[in-house]
Design an enzyme around this catalytic site. Structure first.
Site, mmCIF file in Angstrom:
data_model
loop_
_atom_site.group_PDB
_atom_site.id
_atom_site.type_symbol
_atom_site.label_atom_id
_atom_site.label_comp_id
_atom_site.label_asym_id
_atom_site.label_seq_id
_atom_site.Cartn_x
_atom_site.Cartn_y
_atom_site.Cartn_z
ATOM 1 N N HIS A 65 76.517 49.631 17.857
ATOM 2 C CA HIS A 65 75.578 50.733 17.699
ATOM 3 C C HIS A 65 76.171 51.940 18.440
ATOM 4 C CE1 HIS A 65 71.814 52.969 18.575
ATOM 5 N NE2 HIS A 65 71.239 52.283 17.612
ATOM 6 N N ASP B 19 75.374 44.159 24.824
ATOM 7 C CA ASP B 19 74.223 44.863 24.249
ATOM 8 C C ASP B 19 73.339 43.803 23.599
ATOM 9 O OD1 ASP B 19 72.401 46.158 22.665
ATOM 10 O OD2 ASP B 19 73.826 47.565 21.792
ATOM 11 N N GLN C 61 69.384 43.551 19.950
ATOM 12 C CA GLN C 61 68.942 42.853 18.737
ATOM 13 C C GLN C 61 68.766 41.349 18.947
ATOM 14 O OE1 GLN C 61 67.681 44.060 16.204
ATOM 15 N NE2 GLN C 61 68.332 46.187 16.323
ATOM 16 N N LYS D 288 61.905 46.243 21.168
ATOM 17 C CA LYS D 288 62.432 45.312 20.165
ATOM 18 C C LYS D 288 62.044 43.884 20.498
ATOM 19 C CE LYS D 288 66.454 48.252 19.229
ATOM 20 N NZ LYS D 288 66.223 48.936 17.960
ATOM 21 N N CYS E 216 72.803 53.942 12.832
ATOM 22 C CA CYS E 216 73.497 54.310 14.080
ATOM 23 C C CYS E 216 74.767 53.497 14.270
ATOM 24 C CB CYS E 216 72.585 54.139 15.294
ATOM 25 S SG CYS E 216 71.128 55.160 15.251
HETATM 26 N N1 PMP Z 1 71.980 48.680 20.482
HETATM 27 C C1 PMP Z 1 71.556 48.077 19.365
HETATM 28 C C2 PMP Z 1 72.334 46.915 18.827
HETATM 29 C C3 PMP Z 1 70.394 48.537 18.737
HETATM 30 O O1 PMP Z 1 69.999 47.934 17.612
HETATM 31 C C4 PMP Z 1 69.681 49.615 19.296
HETATM 32 C C5 PMP Z 1 68.414 50.145 18.646
HETATM 33 N N2 PMP Z 1 68.528 50.374 17.258
HETATM 34 C C6 PMP Z 1 70.158 50.209 20.461
HETATM 35 C C7 PMP Z 1 71.301 49.716 21.033
HETATM 36 C C8 PMP Z 1 69.461 51.359 21.118
HETATM 37 O O2 PMP Z 1 68.221 50.938 21.638
HETATM 38 P P1 PMP Z 1 67.156 52.003 22.152
HETATM 39 O O3 PMP Z 1 66.963 52.980 21.034
HETATM 40 O O4 PMP Z 1 65.937 51.185 22.406
HETATM 41 O O5 PMP Z 1 67.716 52.632 23.372
#
Ligand code: PMP
Length: 412
Positions: free
Chosen positions: A129, A206, A209, A232, A370
């Site tokens: 991401h 990270d 997910q 999440k 993203c």
């Molecule tokens: N890493 C991953 C794998 C994600 O899916 C996301 C959220 N789409 C993020 C980071 C960022 O998380 P947040 O928007 O809650 O900071």
């Protein structure tokens, strides 16, 4: 059995009980954010109605109760992710802030110099991401370190032998995701982290997910820093944490200087508090932390293995149904421990599919999720992504498959 669980808990999520364009909502955008159940809302409300006060500074009773609630949430969340005695947890506004805290904290100049030096190497997986890529680009630029990407193969898989080839004595950081949000791929992160740690790198996971179902067990991993978000895992938006080895967290320069993170201050200098306060400058989202811990308790009450089995069964169902539609290609079809099914359809733009699905009450996400460099590397461009949570049903998966088939008939 997995269907029974979803029906049993659905009534705890009032937002699901609505109609969209005249059809019952099928909410399949859980990788973007999950919905919040009544017990989590109740925990948040209870704090705000009974214990709200600023923490750590007050001698009065409400302040002490609020401090206790905040610290209890920390302890509960540490237990949730398998933290041991050598671990600490810092509250953040989410995964993005947690990862920025690490990347900034290793590249910022502090007493004793920055951790990252010119000529050092940072390795980031190619599945990431933007939140686990862009902060590292900035850290490299600031420190003079080089940024190397561990690219996936044409199918989107990462391989430990490829990482072994990239590691050098100058590798200081390796960052990878537990599940790629754009494709649903689940890389062998345990092995990758172990290999990087063996080579002497600090390791970053990270877990955004994964934390809602396949919760990584920190104590079983060669992991220095793990980031995750409350929203999440059935908790509030704007909440999250960085959890990791206390010794590794000690290396980080703070992201926010100010109140609550200092021991003493003069006009010209300051001494900093011990962990975790040192990395938590300013008034935190206390109700959010309390609610995030309530969300972890909610997950454990239902059983994380039960939830994981359920979302995996929904994903397998969706993969089978979507693959059978002419011209549809599902990404990472065999990914394990994944709740995400991402797909492309020949000659049809995902945005059009998403719009027609919404007309049928089915909520999915379309676009680059993203993760633009990954989708470019795989020569895919934007995709349509459905993602599952504990309250989703096999009936909703049937609706997704039928709605996609209908949308493609209309659009072709
Ligand atoms: N890493 C991953 C794998 C994600 O899916 C996301 C959220 N789409 C993020 C980071 C960022 O998380 P947040 O928007 O809650 O900071």
């Amino acid at each position: 059995a997995s269907g029974a669980m979803a029906h049993g808990v659905r009534s705890l999520f009032p937002v699901l009980e609505q109609h969209i364009h005249g059809t019952a909502l099928a909410y399949l955008d859980n990788a973007a954010t999950t919905q919040v159940p009544l017990p989590v809302l109740a925990a948040m409300r209870c704090f705000e109605e009974e214990d709200r006060a600023n923490i750590h500074r007050g001698v009065h009773t409400l302040s002490q109760r609020a401090t206790d609630a905040f610290e209890r949430a920390r302890t509960d969340l540490k237990r949730f992710v398998g933290a041991g005695p050598g671990h600490e947890l810092v509250f953040t506004s989410g995964t993005t802030e947690a990862l920025n805290l690490v990347a900034n904290g290793l590249s910022a100049v502090q007493a004793g110099g920055a951790f990252l030096q010119p000529g050092d190497q940072i390795i980031v997986s190619g599945l990431e991401h933007h939140a686990n890529l862009v902060p590292w680009q900035q850290a490299a630029r600031r420190s003079g370190a080089t940024l190397t990407v561990l690219l996936p193969d044409a199918q989107g898989h990462l391989h430990t032998k490829d990482l072994a080839r990239l590691l050098t004595p100058r590798t200081r950081v390796f960052a990878v995701t537990a599940c790629a949000n754009a494709t649903g791929e689940t890389p062998p992160y345990e092995d990758l982290l172990a290999l990087a740690a063996q080579a002497g790198a600090l390791t970053v996971l990270d877990a955004a997910q994964a934390v809602g179902h396949a919760v990584p067990n920190l104590s079983a991993l060669s992991c220095d820093y793990m980031a995750f978000s409350g929203h999440k895992m059935y908790g509030p938006m704007g909440t999250g944490a960085l959890v990791g080895r206390a010794a590794a967290l000690e290396r980080l320069a703070p992201l926010r200087y100010g109140g609550d993170m200092v021991e003493w201050v003069s006009y010209s200098d300051a001494g900093f508090a011990a962990l975790p306060s040192r990395l938590e400058g300013g008034t935190p989202n206390v109700a959010g932390a309390v609610a995030m811990a309530a969300a972890a308790a909610f997950i454990d009450q239902l059983g994380r293995n039960t939830i994981d089995a359920h979302v995996q069964a929904l994903r397998a169902h969706a993969v089978a149904g979507l693959t059978a539609i002419d011209g549809v290609t599902v990404l990472a079809p065999e990914a394990s421990a994944s709740a995400i099914v991402s797909f492309v359809a020949r000659d049809v733009h995902p945005h059009d599919i998403g719009t027609l699905l919404d007309e049928q009450g089915v909520a999915v996400r379309t676009g680059h999720h993203c993760a633009q460099p990954l989708l470019d590397h795989l020569k895919l461009g934007p995709t349509t992504r459905a993602s599952f949570a504990l309250y989703n049903t096999h009936h909703e998966v049937e609706r997704l498959i039928a709605a996609v088939a209908r949308a493609l008939e209309v659009l072709r």
